[in-house]
Each structure stands twice: as structure tokens, then as C-alpha cells.
Design a protein around this motif. Structure first.
Motif, PDB file in Angstrom:
ATOM      1  N   ASP A 217       0.623  -1.158   0.062  1.00 41.76           N
ATOM      2  CA  ASP A 217       0.185   0.045   0.104  1.00 41.76           C
ATOM      3  C   ASP A 217       0.855   1.345  -0.144  1.00 41.76           C
ATOM      4  OD1 ASP A 217      -2.069  -1.493   0.139  1.00 41.76           O
ATOM      5  OD2 ASP A 217      -2.729  -1.358   2.152  1.00 41.76           O
ATOM      6  N   THR A 218       2.020   1.281   0.720  1.00 40.70           N
ATOM      7  CA  THR A 218       2.679   2.492   0.721  1.00 40.70           C
ATOM      8  C   THR A 218       3.744   2.417  -0.529  1.00 40.70           C
ATOM      9  OG1 THR A 218       4.475   1.156   1.944  1.00 40.70           O
ATOM     10  CG2 THR A 218       2.835   2.269   3.249  1.00 40.70           C
ATOM     11  N   ILE A 219       3.579   1.648  -1.521  1.00 44.20           N
ATOM     12  CA  ILE A 219       4.752   1.770  -2.526  1.00 44.20           C
ATOM     13  C   ILE A 219       4.130   2.147  -3.781  1.00 44.20           C
ATOM     14  CG2 ILE A 219       6.540   0.360  -3.729  1.00 44.20           C
ATOM     15  CD1 ILE A 219       6.370  -1.458  -1.078  1.00 44.20           C
ATOM     16  N   GLU A 220       4.714   3.176  -4.645  1.00 46.32           N
ATOM     17  CA  GLU A 220       4.146   3.525  -5.796  1.00 46.32           C
ATOM     18  C   GLU A 220       4.597   2.370  -6.790  1.00 46.32           C
ATOM     19  OE1 GLU A 220       4.460   6.681  -9.424  1.00 46.32           O
ATOM     20  OE2 GLU A 220       5.754   6.991  -7.430  1.00 46.32           O
ATOM     21  N   GLN A 221       3.587   1.667  -7.653  1.00 47.64           N
ATOM     22  CA  GLN A 221       4.016   0.663  -8.348  1.00 47.64           C
ATOM     23  C   GLN A 221       3.506   0.932  -9.804  1.00 47.64           C
ATOM     24  OE1 GLN A 221       2.511  -3.279  -6.680  1.00 47.64           O
ATOM     25  NE2 GLN A 221       1.745  -1.920  -5.223  1.00 47.64           N
ATOM     26  N   CYS A 222       4.516   0.549 -11.071  1.00 51.45           N
ATOM     27  CA  CYS A 222       4.258   0.709 -12.003  1.00 51.45           C
ATOM     28  C   CYS A 222       4.542  -0.407 -13.228  1.00 51.45           C
ATOM     29  CB  CYS A 222       4.789   2.063 -12.672  1.00 51.45           C
ATOM     30  SG  CYS A 222       4.509   3.428 -11.860  1.00 51.45           S
ATOM     31  N   LEU A 223       3.801  -0.633 -14.272  1.00 55.37           N
ATOM     32  CA  LEU A 223       4.078  -1.828 -15.198  1.00 55.37           C
ATOM     33  C   LEU A 223       4.606  -1.280 -16.397  1.00 55.37           C
ATOM     34  CD1 LEU A 223       3.760  -4.933 -15.140  1.00 55.37           C
ATOM     35  CD2 LEU A 223       1.267  -4.460 -15.746  1.00 55.37           C
ATOM     36  N   TYR A 224       5.500  -2.145 -16.969  1.00 53.32           N
ATOM     37  CA  TYR A 224       5.857  -1.782 -18.518  1.00 53.32           C
ATOM     38  C   TYR A 224       5.772  -2.952 -19.127  1.00 53.32           C
ATOM     39  CZ  TYR A 224       8.660   2.431 -17.098  1.00 53.32           C
ATOM     40  OH  TYR A 224       9.010   3.642 -16.679  1.00 53.32           O
ATOM     41  N   PHE A 225       5.025  -2.867 -20.351  1.00 54.27           N
ATOM     42  CA  PHE A 225       4.697  -4.123 -21.103  1.00 54.27           C
ATOM     43  C   PHE A 225       5.936  -3.885 -21.950  1.00 54.27           C
ATOM     44  CE2 PHE A 225       0.254  -4.005 -19.929  1.00 54.27           C
ATOM     45  CZ  PHE A 225       0.308  -5.335 -19.249  1.00 54.27           C
ATOM     46  N   VAL A 226       7.071  -4.996 -22.025  1.00 52.30           N
ATOM     47  CA  VAL A 226       8.090  -4.868 -22.926  1.00 52.30           C
ATOM     48  C   VAL A 226       8.706  -6.471 -23.086  1.00 52.30           C
ATOM     49  CG1 VAL A 226       9.644  -4.598 -20.524  1.00 52.30           C
ATOM     50  CG2 VAL A 226      10.651  -3.948 -22.862  1.00 52.30           C
ATOM     51  N   GLU A 227       8.981  -6.707 -24.399  1.00 51.20           N
ATOM     52  CA  GLU A 227       9.417  -8.030 -24.582  1.00 51.20           C
ATOM     53  C   GLU A 227      10.817  -8.315 -24.227  1.00 51.20           C
ATOM     54  OE1 GLU A 227       7.371 -10.113 -25.307  1.00 51.20           O
ATOM     55  OE2 GLU A 227       5.823  -8.655 -25.536  1.00 51.20           O
ATOM     56  N   LYS A 228      11.393  -9.483 -24.049  1.00 51.27           N
ATOM     57  CA  LYS A 228      12.585  -9.736 -23.674  1.00 51.27           C
ATOM     58  C   LYS A 228      13.830  -9.185 -24.170  1.00 51.27           C
ATOM     59  CE  LYS A 228      12.028 -13.974 -21.188  1.00 51.27           C
ATOM     60  NZ  LYS A 228      12.512 -15.619 -21.167  1.00 51.27           N
ATOM     61  N   PRO A 229      14.034  -9.005 -25.576  1.00 53.69           N
ATOM     62  CA  PRO A 229      15.212  -8.377 -26.106  1.00 53.69           C
ATOM     63  C   PRO A 229      15.137  -6.685 -25.893  1.00 53.69           C
ATOM     64  CG  PRO A 229      13.841  -9.867 -27.810  1.00 53.69           C
ATOM     65  CD  PRO A 229      12.898  -9.596 -26.507  1.00 53.69           C
ATOM     66  N   ASP A 230      14.036  -6.283 -25.301  1.00 50.76           N
ATOM     67  CA  ASP A 230      14.107  -4.765 -25.387  1.00 50.76           C
ATOM     68  C   ASP A 230      14.280  -4.413 -23.991  1.00 50.76           C
ATOM     69  OD1 ASP A 230      13.595  -4.552 -28.110  1.00 50.76           O
ATOM     70  OD2 ASP A 230      11.261  -4.991 -27.592  1.00 50.76           O
ATOM     71  N   LYS A 231      14.142  -5.324 -22.972  1.00 50.32           N
ATOM     72  CA  LYS A 231      14.378  -4.976 -21.431  1.00 50.32           C
ATOM     73  C   LYS A 231      15.581  -4.252 -21.035  1.00 50.32           C
ATOM     74  CE  LYS A 231      11.006  -8.253 -19.423  1.00 50.32           C
ATOM     75  NZ  LYS A 231      10.947  -9.689 -18.433  1.00 50.32           N
ATOM     76  N   SER A 232      16.631  -4.690 -21.472  1.00 53.22           N
ATOM     77  CA  SER A 232      17.892  -4.071 -21.188  1.00 53.22           C
ATOM     78  C   SER A 232      17.994  -2.629 -21.587  1.00 53.22           C
ATOM     79  CB  SER A 232      19.377  -4.685 -21.823  1.00 53.22           C
ATOM     80  OG  SER A 232      19.131  -5.024 -23.138  1.00 53.22           O
ATOM     81  N   GLN A 233      17.450  -2.354 -22.881  1.00 55.95           N
ATOM     82  CA  GLN A 233      17.502  -0.907 -23.187  1.00 55.95           C
ATOM     83  C   GLN A 233      16.524  -0.144 -22.210  1.00 55.95           C
ATOM     84  OE1 GLN A 233      19.504   0.587 -25.345  1.00 55.95           O
ATOM     85  NE2 GLN A 233      18.985   2.355 -24.448  1.00 55.95           N
ATOM     86  N   LEU A 234      15.304  -0.666 -21.945  1.00 56.77           N
ATOM     87  CA  LEU A 234      14.482   0.153 -21.160  1.00 56.77           C
ATOM     88  C   LEU A 234      14.998   0.386 -19.889  1.00 56.77           C
ATOM     89  CD1 LEU A 234      11.592   1.304 -20.484  1.00 56.77           C
ATOM     90  CD2 LEU A 234      10.941  -1.200 -19.892  1.00 56.77           C
ATOM     91  N   LEU A 235      15.895  -0.617 -19.260  1.00 62.92           N
ATOM     92  CA  LEU A 235      16.422  -0.530 -17.807  1.00 62.92           C
ATOM     93  C   LEU A 235      17.291   0.608 -18.043  1.00 62.92           C
ATOM     94  CD1 LEU A 235      16.870  -1.441 -15.243  1.00 62.92           C
ATOM     95  CD2 LEU A 235      18.579  -3.029 -15.885  1.00 62.92           C
TER      96      LEU A 235
END
Length: 371
Positions: A217-235
Motif C-alpha cells: 500500500d505504501t509503495i508506488e507501483q508501475c508496469l511496463y509491457f516490454v518484450e525480453k530483447p528490449d528489457k535491457s535498453q528500457l533499464l
């Protein structure tokens, strides 16, 4: 409620004041009076709820008040915990809370030379913090005698089960004296752990805090839809924009953690990987660097992350989703502690979407999607 109202002794109150701890957490409020009365305890609480103090403070107080002067030291309290990092963390807590007493405590764990640990044991200790493998080894070598144990703590019992230590625990139990106080802690209660608790606890008080879904409840949570090959660039993009002091990134595998760390370091983002294949020295250095702020980003597997306890951890990133929804809650619960705010970002590929549904069902919250 204050610590003073829990009838905590002056030496411990002085130590708590030095650490600027003003009031107990819910588990401390409930568990400390029970433990001070000498009763067995079943505590259901996850990491970050303050459970170490919930068992350390009553043990220190009881041993300090009954400690004969000049007596040869025997091990009177045994704290059993699954990982080296947790053992070291618990040992640091005992240092903090017992600083104004004459009690001695020792920590032992595998993966390092046993000789310095054995030498410390020979000098005598009142409280022993141990991982199962090294404890059983040193008992076998007759370096440890548990005949005088008055207090036994089994910490993180569910993690013991995950790591295959239940057999070691069952080997240890017959060695302990029948007359003792047992404090049993677990974040979850699978059937095997419930059965184990019934077999070793006598008329225990049950203390349960922070149901798994409420921690978020005290944590702001967000979700990104991203395919495996693109995860490192998003990070890389997120870490480049967000200059927060401390970021914990979760990888499902050890190999994955190493790979993410290599990619980030190549892009000039200083980070370290933390997992079970690293040497004890490397793991401890990584934790020390992270806690001191020397390393801004750490990539960890779930088991290795149990040793990370940083009050001002600002951001958790789930690079891979876990296999179990409850693990997600344990992961993100590492941020937003002690009244601080925290943020948790989750990367979800097409094949991980079912786990997101499980998480939303468990927490009763829909994760907002960032596009």
C-alpha cells in the motif's frame, strides 16, 4: 507505544536511543512481551518488519539479567538463519542492541575459512548466530556444545525449506536441550513449515503482522509491457533518467543477473551482481558498496536479496517477474521502509502476463501501465 512501555531494560533502551529507534514496529510490540515472559512464539512476518529486534531484544535482556559475573561462557542462545548475508545482518543487530551489556555474540557461516570462527568460539560466547551447514560441521568437529541453550530462534523458516535446509534442521533439533524457549519465524506458512512448527513449539503465542497484500500500500507501483530483447535498453533508459541513490534490480537467474550487470557496466552505469555463485568475499563487498552508496545499482536473485536491508532503498525494478506472486510482494517490500516512500517498476513480457494477473489478484490492486 514506546520501547520503554514494553519493559525493556535500561542498557537496551540506551542502545536503541543511540540508534534513534523511538517506537517499536507492530511485530516488536506484540512479540517482545511474549518472548520476555519466556513463552514459545510463532511469528509470521516478512523481512523488513523489524522481526530481528523482536527476538534479539528479549534474548539480550534475559541473558544480561541472569548473567553470573566471571562465569565461564557457554552458548545460551542459538539463532539459525538460512544465508550468510542474513547471519551477518543479525549479528550486526546484536552488536547494536547489546553494546551496553557484557554479552558476547559470534556469527558463523560457510564459504569462508572456519579457523577465525573457531578461534572466536574458543574465547567463549553467549549468543551464536549460524547457518545450518557450518553449524553442523563445527558440532561434528566438537568445536560447539549446545547443552546450555536456553533460547533457540529459527529465522526465515520458509526460506530454509526453499534452500533445502529442513533435513539439517531435523538433524539439529535432537541435539538441543528439551527445556528451552523457541522462537519460530516465517514469512509464509506452507504445509511443511506448519508441520515443523507444531513439532518444535510448545503452546506458542502466534503473532502475525503485515499480511502479504497490505505491505504494497505504501509503495508506488508501475508496469511496463516490454518484450525480453528490449528489457535491457528500457533499464538503461530508466537508470539514465532517474538518478536515485540506490536501485535494486531483480533477475530470476544467476546467469541473468551477471548478463544484466555486464550490459549496464558497458554503458557506464556502475553496478554489481549479487547471487549464490559469487564468493562470500565478493558478496559482502557488493553489499557494503551498495549500503555505503559507492555502488548505485545492484542486480540480485531472490535468495541473495534476503541479505539486503537498506532503510532508504528508493527503487526496486523487477527485470524478470518471479515464479510466485508472493515473491513479488517480498521483492517490492524492500523499498518504502521505515516510513520512507518507495517505487517499484515491473517489466512484463508477453509470456509473463499471467504472473501479473496473479499479482493483481493477490494484492487486490491493478498495476498502472506506463506506455
Amino acid at each position: 507505544m514506546t520501547f520503554k512501555e514494553l519493559n525493556i531494560s535500561e542498557p537496551i533502551l540506551k542502545a536503541l536511543l543511540k540508534k534513534e529507534y523511538s517506537s517499536p514496529t507492530p511485530i516488536q510490540e506484540q512479540a517482545i512481551p511474549v518472548a520476555l515472559n519466556g513463552r514459545d512464539l510463532l511469528g509470521i512476518a516478512q523481512t523488513g518488519t523489524g522481526k530481528t529486534a523482536a527476538f534479539a531484544i528479549p534474548i539480550i535482556q534475559q541473558l544480561d539479567q541472569s548473567q553470573p559475573q566471571g562465569k565461564q561462557r557457554n552458548i545460551q542462545a542459538l539463532i539459525l538463519t538460512p544465508t550468510r548475508e542474513l547471519a551477518i545482518q543479525i549479528d550486526e543487530c546484536f552488536s547494536d542492541y547489546s553494546r551496553y551489556t557484557n554479552l558476547r555474540h559470534t556469527v558463523i557461516f560457510g564459504g569462508v575459512n572456519q579457523n577465525p570462527q573457531v578461534e572466536k568460539l574458543k574465547r567463549g560466547t553467549d549468543i551464536l548466530i549460524a547457518t545450518p551447514g557450518r553449524l553442523l560441521d563445527l558440532i561434528k568437529q566438537k568445536h560447539i556444545n549446545l547443552n546450555h541453550i536456553r533460547h533457540f530462534v529459527l529465522d526465515e523458516a520458509d526460506r530454509m525449506l526453499d534452500m533445502g535446509f529442513i533435513h539439517d534442521i531435523k538433524r539439529l533439533l535432537p541435539i538441543l536441550p528439551k527445556q528451552k524457549q523457541t522462537l519460530f519465524f516465517s514469512a509464509t506458512m506452507p504445509q511443511a513449515i506448519a508441520s515443523l512448527s507444531k513439532s518444535i513449539l510448545k503452546n506458542p503465542a502466534r503473532v502475525e503482522v503485515a499480511p502479504v497484500s497490505s505491505v504494497v500500500d505504501t509503495i508506488e507501483q508501475c508496469l511496463y509491457f516490454v518484450e525480453k530483447p528490449d528489457k535491457s535498453q528500457l533499464l538503461i533508459d530508466i537508470l539514465g533518467k532517474d538518478k536515485r541513490k540506490s536501485v535494486l534490480v531483480f533477475s530470476r537467474t544467476k546467469h541473468g543477473a551477471d548478463k544484466i550487470a555486464r550490459v549496464l557496466n558497458k554503458r557506464g552505469i556502475g553496478c554489481e551482481a549479487l547471487h549464490g555463485n559469487k564468493t562470500q568475499g565478493a558478496r559482502q563487498r557488493a553489499l557494503t558498496n551498495f549500503k555505503s552508496g559507492k555502488t548505485r545499482v545492484i542486480i540480485a536473485t531472490d535468495i541473495a536479496a534476503r541479505g539486503i536491508d537498506i532503510i532508504n532503498l528508493e527503487l526496486v525494478i523487477n527485470y524478470d517477474l518471479p515464479d510466485v506472486a508472493e515473491t513479488y510482494v517480498h521483492r517490492i517490500g524492500r523499498t518504502g521502509r521505515a516510513g520512507n516512500t518507495g517505487t517499484a517498476l515491473t517489466f512484463c513480457s508477453h509470456e509473463e502476463y499471467e504472473m501479473v494477473r496473479d499479482i493483481q489478484k493477490l494484492t487486490g490492486k491493478k498495476l498502472p501501465v506506463i506506455t
